[in-house]
Design an enzyme around this catalytic site. Structure first.
Site, PDB file in Angstrom:
ATOM      1  N   HIS A  18       0.815  -1.216   0.000  1.00  0.00           N
ATOM      2  CA  HIS A  18       0.000   0.000   0.000  1.00  0.00           C
ATOM      3  C   HIS A  18       0.848   1.266   0.000  1.00  0.00           C
ATOM      4  O   HIS A  18       0.437   2.293  -0.558  1.00  0.00           O
ATOM      5  CB  HIS A  18      -0.960  -0.021   1.186  1.00  0.00           C
ATOM      6  CG  HIS A  18      -2.046  -1.031   1.041  1.00  0.00           C
ATOM      7  ND1 HIS A  18      -2.730  -1.561   2.114  1.00  0.00           N
ATOM      8  CD2 HIS A  18      -2.579  -1.617  -0.072  1.00  0.00           C
ATOM      9  CE1 HIS A  18      -3.624  -2.427   1.675  1.00  0.00           C
ATOM     10  NE2 HIS A  18      -3.540  -2.482   0.353  1.00  0.00           N
ATOM     11  N   HIS A  41      -9.023  -7.406  -6.709  1.00  0.00           N
ATOM     12  CA  HIS A  41      -9.360  -8.190  -5.516  1.00  0.00           C
ATOM     13  C   HIS A  41      -9.623  -7.205  -4.373  1.00  0.00           C
ATOM     14  O   HIS A  41      -8.798  -7.020  -3.484  1.00  0.00           O
ATOM     15  CB  HIS A  41      -8.233  -9.154  -5.146  1.00  0.00           C
ATOM     16  CG  HIS A  41      -7.955 -10.197  -6.191  1.00  0.00           C
ATOM     17  ND1 HIS A  41      -7.240  -9.928  -7.330  1.00  0.00           N
ATOM     18  CD2 HIS A  41      -8.309 -11.508  -6.262  1.00  0.00           C
ATOM     19  CE1 HIS A  41      -7.146 -11.036  -8.062  1.00  0.00           C
ATOM     20  NE2 HIS A  41      -7.787 -12.002  -7.437  1.00  0.00           N
ATOM     21  N   GLU A 117     -14.774  -7.853  -6.864  1.00  0.00           N
ATOM     22  CA  GLU A 117     -14.780  -8.739  -5.702  1.00  0.00           C
ATOM     23  C   GLU A 117     -15.712  -9.915  -5.991  1.00  0.00           C
ATOM     24  O   GLU A 117     -16.891  -9.725  -6.284  1.00  0.00           O
ATOM     25  CB  GLU A 117     -15.227  -7.995  -4.443  1.00  0.00           C
ATOM     26  CG  GLU A 117     -15.294  -8.866  -3.203  1.00  0.00           C
ATOM     27  CD  GLU A 117     -14.012  -9.656  -2.947  1.00  0.00           C
ATOM     28  OE1 GLU A 117     -14.109 -10.895  -2.773  1.00  0.00           O
ATOM     29  OE2 GLU A 117     -12.930  -9.043  -2.934  1.00  0.00           O
ATOM     30  N   ASP A 142     -15.214 -12.803 -11.222  1.00  0.00           N
ATOM     31  CA  ASP A 142     -13.853 -13.307 -11.164  1.00  0.00           C
ATOM     32  C   ASP A 142     -12.876 -12.246 -11.660  1.00  0.00           C
ATOM     33  O   ASP A 142     -13.129 -11.553 -12.657  1.00  0.00           O
ATOM     34  CB  ASP A 142     -13.736 -14.556 -12.043  1.00  0.00           C
ATOM     35  CG  ASP A 142     -12.321 -15.068 -12.122  1.00  0.00           C
ATOM     36  OD1 ASP A 142     -11.845 -15.673 -11.144  1.00  0.00           O
ATOM     37  OD2 ASP A 142     -11.670 -14.835 -13.168  1.00  0.00           O
ATOM     38  N   ASP A 163      -4.093  -8.285  -6.703  1.00  0.00           N
ATOM     39  CA  ASP A 163      -3.664  -8.679  -5.354  1.00  0.00           C
ATOM     40  C   ASP A 163      -4.432  -9.940  -4.921  1.00  0.00           C
ATOM     41  O   ASP A 163      -5.276  -9.885  -4.026  1.00  0.00           O
ATOM     42  CB  ASP A 163      -3.942  -7.500  -4.402  1.00  0.00           C
ATOM     43  CG  ASP A 163      -3.480  -7.768  -2.982  1.00  0.00           C
ATOM     44  OD1 ASP A 163      -2.726  -8.729  -2.774  1.00  0.00           O
ATOM     45  OD2 ASP A 163      -3.893  -7.009  -2.081  1.00  0.00           O
TER      46      ASP A 163
END
Length: 276
Positions: A18, A41, A117, A142, A163
């Site tokens: 981050h 993600h 998500e 997905d 991620d």
């Protein structure tokens, strides 16, 4: 789909990825033209460190806690730490902003963000977090299908953050395939790909594959400990494709700073896999 990032939010790997994410966003903000960020993600977006999940592992104690409670006088970390401080305005560390919140904090009025998500409950949580926010699009699907559906963005400038939880054994292979498809659609985008360092041999195979895309590629690695036990998360890696100019110089200063503040016992490693 058993993975829950709430157990790991704010740990050393989150701090590593981050802090670099916010540097990438700062680079994008240097030009007036709009940009778009795709987070493949997203998770739930914001994490309660006083919750049961974070309490069970306590991983944030070795991560964000070490930066939050002792002021860091360094411009490289300010853009990252400012949103964390705003989430905890009373000075007590309780909430950790995940990548969606960190990205949103850096968007200007003309910039956009798309969050992906797959898990229904997490998608509902992040949707509620950004309810009625016109700059944020949320898709429940997905991640690798989303790379096909969402790229290239209309802005033609921006970043893709990948991620994955790495809970399936072939995640690295799926990642390389998905990344290849993404680069065909948007060859000029910036890509940031997080990877866990457990087996150094597995990481070497992955980074060798990145070279084959024929794009500038840089890796940043922060080792919590020596990789003697491949069952543990020994280190955090972030691969950057098409990294911005002079980002490598920033990372050369950032990695030793994080290593010292997080009391890491392993090494740091910054490597150009391929240059422009």
């Amino acid at each position: 789909m058993n993975y829950r990032h709430a157990y790991h939010a704010g740990n050393f790997a989150d701090v590593h990825k981050h802090a670099i994410l916010t540097l990438l966003l700062a680079h994008l903000r240097r030009k007036e033209t709009p940009f778009h960020v795709l987070d493949t993600h997203a998770g739930i977006g914001r994490y309660d460190l006083s919750g049961v999940e974070a309490g069970k592992t306590g991983e944030f104690e070795g991560g964000i806690r070490k930066l939050f409670e002792r002021p860091v006088d360094d411009a490289l970390l300010e853009t990252y730490l400012d949103p964390v401080r705003r989430e905890n305005a009373d000075g007590t560390l309780r909430f950790y902003p995940g990548s969606p919140c960190l990205i949103r904090s850096q968007l200007r009025e003309s910039d956009r963000m798309t969050l992906i998500e797959l898990h229904p409950e997490d998608a509902a949580s992040v949707r509620a977090l950004f309810k009625r926010d016109r700059q944020v699009t949320i898709r429940e699907e997905d991640a690798y299908q989303a790379l096909k559906a969402c790229l290239p963005p209309k802005e033609r400038r921006g970043l893709v953050l990948i991620d994955p939880p790495y809970e399936v054994t072939d995640e690295f292979q799926r990642l390389i395939k998905g990344l290849g498809e993404a680069l065909k659609r948007w060859p000029t985008g910036i890509y940031a790909i997080w990877y866990p360092i457990k087996s150094t041999a597995e990481v070497k195979r992955f980074t060798d594959e990145l070279v084959n895309f024929g794009k500038p590629a840089l890796t940043s690695e922060l080792m919590l400990r020596a990789p003697d036990d491949e069952t543990k998360l020994n280190g955090s890696g972030l691969a950057l494709i098409n990294p911005p100019w002079q980002l490598d110089e920033q990372l050369a200063a950032l990695l030793p700073l994080l290593h010292k503040r997080l009391l890491c016992q392993g090494r740091t490693h910054l490597q150009w896999l391929a240059r422009a």
